[in-house]
Design a protein around this motif. Sequence first.
Motif, PDB file in Angstrom:
ATOM      1  N   LYS A 153      -5.131  -2.920  39.870  1.00 41.73           N
ATOM      2  CA  LYS A 153      -4.085  -3.354  38.954  1.00 41.73           C
ATOM      3  C   LYS A 153      -4.148  -4.862  38.758  1.00 41.73           C
ATOM      4  O   LYS A 153      -3.680  -5.379  37.745  1.00 41.73           O
ATOM      5  CB  LYS A 153      -2.715  -2.942  39.502  1.00 41.73           C
ATOM      6  CG  LYS A 153      -2.520  -1.434  39.592  1.00 41.73           C
ATOM      7  CD  LYS A 153      -1.184  -1.098  40.232  1.00 41.73           C
ATOM      8  CE  LYS A 153      -1.018   0.398  40.381  1.00 41.73           C
ATOM      9  NZ  LYS A 153       0.257   0.746  41.075  1.00 41.73           N
ATOM     10  N   ILE A 154      -4.689  -5.555  39.765  1.00 40.67           N
ATOM     11  CA  ILE A 154      -4.901  -7.002  39.650  1.00 40.67           C
ATOM     12  C   ILE A 154      -6.231  -7.346  40.298  1.00 40.67           C
ATOM     13  O   ILE A 154      -6.576  -6.814  41.356  1.00 40.67           O
ATOM     14  CB  ILE A 154      -3.752  -7.798  40.286  1.00 40.67           C
ATOM     15  CG1 ILE A 154      -3.914  -9.303  40.002  1.00 40.67           C
ATOM     16  CG2 ILE A 154      -3.662  -7.548  41.791  1.00 40.67           C
ATOM     17  CD1 ILE A 154      -2.699 -10.133  40.376  1.00 40.67           C
ATOM     18  N   LEU A 155      -6.980  -8.219  39.647  1.00 37.51           N
ATOM     19  CA  LEU A 155      -8.276  -8.675  40.145  1.00 37.51           C
ATOM     20  C   LEU A 155      -8.149 -10.127  40.570  1.00 37.51           C
ATOM     21  O   LEU A 155      -7.774 -10.989  39.774  1.00 37.51           O
ATOM     22  CB  LEU A 155      -9.332  -8.532  39.051  1.00 37.51           C
ATOM     23  CG  LEU A 155     -10.736  -9.067  39.371  1.00 37.51           C
ATOM     24  CD1 LEU A 155     -11.368  -8.267  40.508  1.00 37.51           C
ATOM     25  CD2 LEU A 155     -11.624  -9.002  38.129  1.00 37.51           C
ATOM     26  N   LEU A 156      -8.465 -10.390  41.839  1.00 35.93           N
ATOM     27  CA  LEU A 156      -8.444 -11.748  42.360  1.00 35.93           C
ATOM     28  C   LEU A 156      -9.869 -12.289  42.370  1.00 35.93           C
ATOM     29  O   LEU A 156     -10.756 -11.692  42.988  1.00 35.93           O
ATOM     30  CB  LEU A 156      -7.872 -11.782  43.782  1.00 35.93           C
ATOM     31  CG  LEU A 156      -6.568 -11.005  44.025  1.00 35.93           C
ATOM     32  CD1 LEU A 156      -6.127 -11.166  45.474  1.00 35.93           C
ATOM     33  CD2 LEU A 156      -5.474 -11.464  43.079  1.00 35.93           C
ATOM     34  N   LEU A 157     -10.090 -13.392  41.702  1.00 33.99           N
ATOM     35  CA  LEU A 157     -11.417 -13.994  41.617  1.00 33.99           C
ATOM     36  C   LEU A 157     -11.394 -15.325  42.352  1.00 33.99           C
ATOM     37  O   LEU A 157     -10.699 -16.262  41.946  1.00 33.99           O
ATOM     38  CB  LEU A 157     -11.816 -14.218  40.154  1.00 33.99           C
ATOM     39  CG  LEU A 157     -11.911 -12.962  39.290  1.00 33.99           C
ATOM     40  CD1 LEU A 157     -12.225 -13.348  37.837  1.00 33.99           C
ATOM     41  CD2 LEU A 157     -12.980 -12.024  39.824  1.00 33.99           C
ATOM     42  N   ASP A 158     -12.146 -15.407  43.450  1.00 36.23           N
ATOM     43  CA  ASP A 158     -12.138 -16.604  44.278  1.00 36.23           C
ATOM     44  C   ASP A 158     -13.396 -17.423  44.022  1.00 36.23           C
ATOM     45  O   ASP A 158     -14.488 -17.064  44.449  1.00 36.23           O
ATOM     46  CB  ASP A 158     -12.048 -16.206  45.758  1.00 36.23           C
ATOM     47  CG  ASP A 158     -11.764 -17.386  46.667  1.00 36.23           C
ATOM     48  OD1 ASP A 158     -11.584 -18.501  46.139  1.00 36.23           O
ATOM     49  OD2 ASP A 158     -11.720 -17.196  47.896  1.00 36.23           O
ATOM     50  N   GLU A 159     -13.238 -18.527  43.297  1.00 39.48           N
ATOM     51  CA  GLU A 159     -14.318 -19.467  42.987  1.00 39.48           C
ATOM     52  C   GLU A 159     -15.549 -18.776  42.384  1.00 39.48           C
ATOM     53  O   GLU A 159     -16.656 -18.894  42.904  1.00 39.48           O
ATOM     54  CB  GLU A 159     -14.733 -20.246  44.245  1.00 39.48           C
ATOM     55  CG  GLU A 159     -13.618 -21.030  44.911  1.00 39.48           C
ATOM     56  CD  GLU A 159     -13.259 -22.319  44.192  1.00 39.48           C
ATOM     57  OE1 GLU A 159     -13.731 -22.517  43.063  1.00 39.48           O
ATOM     58  OE2 GLU A 159     -12.505 -23.110  44.766  1.00 39.48           O
ATOM     59  N   PRO A 160     -15.385 -18.051  41.276  1.00 40.12           N
ATOM     60  CA  PRO A 160     -16.530 -17.320  40.703  1.00 40.12           C
ATOM     61  C   PRO A 160     -17.659 -18.207  40.195  1.00 40.12           C
ATOM     62  O   PRO A 160     -18.788 -17.739  40.060  1.00 40.12           O
ATOM     63  CB  PRO A 160     -15.896 -16.523  39.553  1.00 40.12           C
ATOM     64  CG  PRO A 160     -14.659 -17.274  39.206  1.00 40.12           C
ATOM     65  CD  PRO A 160     -14.157 -17.820  40.507  1.00 40.12           C
ATOM     66  N   GLU A 177     -13.690 -13.530  30.410  1.00 43.68           N
ATOM     67  CA  GLU A 177     -12.984 -13.438  29.131  1.00 43.68           C
ATOM     68  C   GLU A 177     -13.006 -12.007  28.597  1.00 43.68           C
ATOM     69  O   GLU A 177     -12.008 -11.509  28.057  1.00 43.68           O
ATOM     70  CB  GLU A 177     -13.612 -14.402  28.134  1.00 43.68           C
ATOM     71  CG  GLU A 177     -12.843 -14.552  26.830  1.00 43.68           C
ATOM     72  CD  GLU A 177     -13.356 -15.704  25.997  1.00 43.68           C
ATOM     73  OE1 GLU A 177     -12.627 -16.137  25.098  1.00 43.68           O
ATOM     74  OE2 GLU A 177     -14.485 -16.172  26.245  1.00 43.68           O
ATOM     75  N   ARG A 178     -14.122 -11.313  28.780  1.00 47.31           N
ATOM     76  CA  ARG A 178     -14.223  -9.914  28.344  1.00 47.31           C
ATOM     77  C   ARG A 178     -13.290  -9.022  29.155  1.00 47.31           C
ATOM     78  O   ARG A 178     -12.661  -8.101  28.621  1.00 47.31           O
ATOM     79  CB  ARG A 178     -15.672  -9.431  28.471  1.00 47.31           C
ATOM     80  CG  ARG A 178     -16.618 -10.091  27.482  1.00 47.31           C
ATOM     81  CD  ARG A 178     -18.068  -9.887  27.852  1.00 47.31           C
ATOM     82  NE  ARG A 178     -18.512  -8.518  27.707  1.00 47.31           N
ATOM     83  CZ  ARG A 178     -19.738  -8.099  28.000  1.00 47.31           C
ATOM     84  NH1 ARG A 178     -20.640  -8.963  28.476  1.00 47.31           N
ATOM     85  NH2 ARG A 178     -20.073  -6.847  27.825  1.00 47.31           N
ATOM     86  N   LEU A 179     -13.184  -9.308  30.447  1.00 45.49           N
ATOM     87  CA  LEU A 179     -12.279  -8.526  31.296  1.00 45.49           C
ATOM     88  C   LEU A 179     -10.828  -8.759  30.873  1.00 45.49           C
ATOM     89  O   LEU A 179     -10.029  -7.818  30.816  1.00 45.49           O
ATOM     90  CB  LEU A 179     -12.472  -8.903  32.761  1.00 45.49           C
ATOM     91  CG  LEU A 179     -13.855  -8.619  33.359  1.00 45.49           C
ATOM     92  CD1 LEU A 179     -13.923  -9.121  34.788  1.00 45.49           C
ATOM     93  CD2 LEU A 179     -14.181  -7.124  33.298  1.00 45.49           C
TER      94      LEU A 179
END
Length: 234
Positions: A153-160, A177-179
């Motif tokens: 339900k939520i995606l956490l992105l750490d320093e991609p 951006e696509r996501l």
Amino acid sequence: MLNVENLIVSHGPIEAVHGISFAVDKGRCVSLLGPNGAGKTSTISALMGVVKSSGRITFDGADVSSLPVEARVQAGMSVAPEGRRIFSNLSVEENLVLGGATRSDRTAKDADIAHWLETFPILGERRDQPAGTLSGGEQQMLAISRALMTRPKILLLDEPSLGLAPKIVSQIFQMIERLKAQGITILLVEQNATQALRLSDYAYLLNNGRIVAEGTKETLGQSSALMAELTGIA
């Protein structure tokens, strides 16, 4: 969807995060920005239950503050961690299979693997290739796709973008951006404030474990002195 109140994270005697509060609404991309050592990764680790913390973490209407990592994943939280942490000796496809290991719906899981390999064709081309042989950018794409295999339900992105060449950084942010365009709720932790603000609906600036500013990308982007101080970007 995600509400964090008075979050405190300590590593031994050192307090890395000093009672911060922030929120991420459903369907929005929110950034947590700041320089090295600001407390960003400590915050992500606390949200996922990897490190102990105090304060209140509410997700999708439920208090998850005391839940273990597995329960938070089952509740709908997923992270693509700093440093990617893929399984280097396993193939691209096997990494995706492991990403969906908590799911029992085999048909739907196979469909999701096919979807992400199609969405990111370079991964499809390398589906049988050991993940450790991928470039840094390809490994980051795989790490994000693997996190999405839980249907979070939520995606956490750490320093991609950490450690990637500028051209590859642009590709990674195009992927994010696509996501976002697909309606995925995202908490983006980044040093690259310029790229992160471009995608964000709202952002918090973290420094020395405290939130020192917040606002929309338009509001924060107008303060060049503030951005320079926190991120090193003039």
